[in-house]
Design a protein around this motif. Sequence first.
Motif, mmCIF file in Angstrom:
data_model
loop_
_atom_site.group_PDB
_atom_site.id
_atom_site.type_symbol
_atom_site.label_atom_id
_atom_site.label_comp_id
_atom_site.label_asym_id
_atom_site.label_seq_id
_atom_site.Cartn_x
_atom_site.Cartn_y
_atom_site.Cartn_z
ATOM 1 N N PHE A 142 -3.425 -11.577 2.739
ATOM 2 C CA PHE A 142 -4.587 -10.815 3.211
ATOM 3 C C PHE A 142 -4.159 -9.451 3.757
ATOM 4 O O PHE A 142 -4.768 -8.419 3.433
ATOM 5 C CB PHE A 142 -5.334 -11.592 4.297
ATOM 6 N N ILE A 143 -3.113 -9.427 4.594
ATOM 7 C CA ILE A 143 -2.659 -8.162 5.181
ATOM 8 C C ILE A 143 -2.164 -7.218 4.089
ATOM 9 O O ILE A 143 -2.520 -6.032 4.057
ATOM 10 C CB ILE A 143 -1.557 -8.409 6.228
ATOM 11 N N LEU A 144 -1.347 -7.741 3.174
ATOM 12 C CA LEU A 144 -0.870 -6.915 2.064
ATOM 13 C C LEU A 144 -2.037 -6.395 1.225
ATOM 14 O O LEU A 144 -2.053 -5.235 0.808
ATOM 15 C CB LEU A 144 0.086 -7.734 1.193
ATOM 16 N N GLY A 145 -3.028 -7.270 0.989
ATOM 17 C CA GLY A 145 -4.206 -6.862 0.230
ATOM 18 C C GLY A 145 -5.005 -5.782 0.938
ATOM 19 O O GLY A 145 -5.514 -4.846 0.305
ATOM 20 N N SER A 146 -5.111 -5.897 2.259
ATOM 21 C CA SER A 146 -5.824 -4.884 3.050
ATOM 22 C C SER A 146 -5.115 -3.539 2.954
ATOM 23 O O SER A 146 -5.754 -2.496 2.776
ATOM 24 C CB SER A 146 -5.895 -5.322 4.523
ATOM 25 N N LEU A 147 -3.791 -3.574 3.073
ATOM 26 C CA LEU A 147 -3.012 -2.335 3.069
ATOM 27 C C LEU A 147 -3.048 -1.651 1.704
ATOM 28 O O LEU A 147 -3.269 -0.442 1.608
ATOM 29 C CB LEU A 147 -1.569 -2.627 3.481
ATOM 30 N N ILE A 148 -2.834 -2.427 0.635
ATOM 31 C CA ILE A 148 -2.814 -1.793 -0.687
ATOM 32 C C ILE A 148 -4.230 -1.443 -1.142
ATOM 33 O O ILE A 148 -4.438 -0.431 -1.820
ATOM 34 C CB ILE A 148 -2.100 -2.689 -1.727
ATOM 35 N N GLY A 149 -5.214 -2.247 -0.744
ATOM 36 C CA GLY A 149 -6.601 -1.925 -1.082
ATOM 37 C C GLY A 149 -7.040 -0.631 -0.430
ATOM 38 O O GLY A 149 -7.728 0.199 -1.047
ATOM 39 N N ASN A 150 -6.629 -0.430 0.810
ATOM 40 C CA ASN A 150 -6.935 0.816 1.513
ATOM 41 C C ASN A 150 -6.157 1.980 0.902
ATOM 42 O O ASN A 150 -6.691 3.083 0.736
ATOM 43 C CB ASN A 150 -6.582 0.664 2.994
ATOM 44 N N HIS A 151 -4.912 1.724 0.538
ATOM 45 C CA HIS A 151 -4.057 2.734 -0.113
ATOM 46 C C HIS A 151 -4.679 3.219 -1.423
ATOM 47 O O HIS A 151 -4.658 4.417 -1.730
ATOM 48 C CB HIS A 151 -2.674 2.114 -0.350
ATOM 49 N N LEU A 152 -5.263 2.286 -2.174
ATOM 50 C CA LEU A 152 -5.866 2.624 -3.466
ATOM 51 C C LEU A 152 -7.343 3.001 -3.341
ATOM 52 O O LEU A 152 -7.980 3.353 -4.336
ATOM 53 C CB LEU A 152 -5.725 1.451 -4.440
ATOM 54 N N ASP A 153 -7.873 2.881 -2.121
ATOM 55 C CA ASP A 153 -9.267 3.246 -1.839
ATOM 56 C C ASP A 153 -10.240 2.479 -2.734
ATOM 57 O O ASP A 153 -11.172 3.062 -3.303
ATOM 58 C CB ASP A 153 -9.464 4.757 -2.013
ATOM 59 N N ILE A 154 -10.044 1.149 -2.868
ATOM 60 C CA ILE A 154 -10.964 0.366 -3.689
ATOM 61 C C ILE A 154 -12.297 0.224 -2.962
ATOM 62 O O ILE A 154 -12.348 0.147 -1.736
ATOM 63 C CB ILE A 154 -10.376 -1.015 -4.060
ATOM 64 N N ASP A 155 -13.380 0.205 -3.724
ATOM 65 C CA ASP A 155 -14.716 0.270 -3.113
ATOM 66 C C ASP A 155 -15.258 -1.097 -2.698
ATOM 67 O O ASP A 155 -16.347 -1.177 -2.138
ATOM 68 C CB ASP A 155 -15.708 0.966 -4.057
#
Length: 349
Positions: A142-155
């Motif tokens: 979850f934490i990794l997903g939050s960080l990379i999702g924010n990094h990639l600016d997924i909507d």
Amino acid sequence: MEMIRMSNTKNLREGDVLGRDAYRDHSLVLKKGTTLTNQHIKRLKSFGIETVQIFFTMTPKNDAHLKKEEENEEEQAKEEFFHCLTKLNVEKRYGRAFNSNRAFRFTESLFVKLLQNLSTKSLLKQLKDHDYFTYLHSVDVFILGSLIGNHLDIDHLEEFTLGCLLHDVGKLNVPTDILLKPTSLTDEERIIIQRHPLDGSLLLSDYSSLVRNLTKAHHEKLDGSGYPNKLTGDYIPPDVQMLTILDIYSALTSTRSYRKSFSVPMALEMLARDTHAINESYLIELCTLLEIYPLYSTVQLSSGEKAKVVDVDDKIPSFPVMLDTTEIRIHLLPMNRKIWIDRIVKLSD
């Protein structure tokens, strides 16, 4: 107000109403909305079904009581999040992605928000009680997903991270002696554990299709070597391809019952050798996020020069030893970061 909660079949009472369909090995046993009789309860127990979801009525409370309760639950969620971080070896495994207070607050607030859903909170509590290592792994992904999702600016970040958090919930149906087995699995045990993606998608029948698909397909591989459906290429949605990499990275860098953890550089090197089965571009994004680069990858420096990573010290993995690609010259990144790695040009030869 009518809500849904998990209940052990030992605690069921005649008159309880099923909040979700009850399955045994993907076969429907009882439908959602069934008012349970003693015969129903005996049937569930005889099929080895340990938990089901039932409806319950929440008694209305005054605003002051609700506010106090919400504040307490928020504090408990924050404490749980911090406790998980102390177990996850954050300093090494998250590279430079988690080095700011902003990153911490962002992931913490998202964790607290997701736990406001009673079904999500209940499922995580069950997973924690069933197998603490799987629970920690789920929070890690979850934490990794939050960080990379924010990094990639997924909507659809919240929905994606919810899928990351619940991706292994199907392991509730896997006996702990299999999950924690210190030696190789038998063929029969492997079949049981490979059912967990489908079991998870069934447990999440009231969640969105994205969350269910993330759960069901996170072990699929681009070359068709994954499970449960041996999907290939574009038949695996991009979000699933991203989750797959995070799931493998988390698993490789965590201690398991049958092996010790790999270092972050070694885990990334292993992933880089597996790009026939995983999405190379998402792996590059993960390396960029962590600011840790696999051995033998070619990178471009902020100075414009290109270099090959020839050595990575696990103690300072963000400062690799590099060899200039045009002349025989060693590059050492300055600790003051006047020069830095700008991007990966190529993962490996």
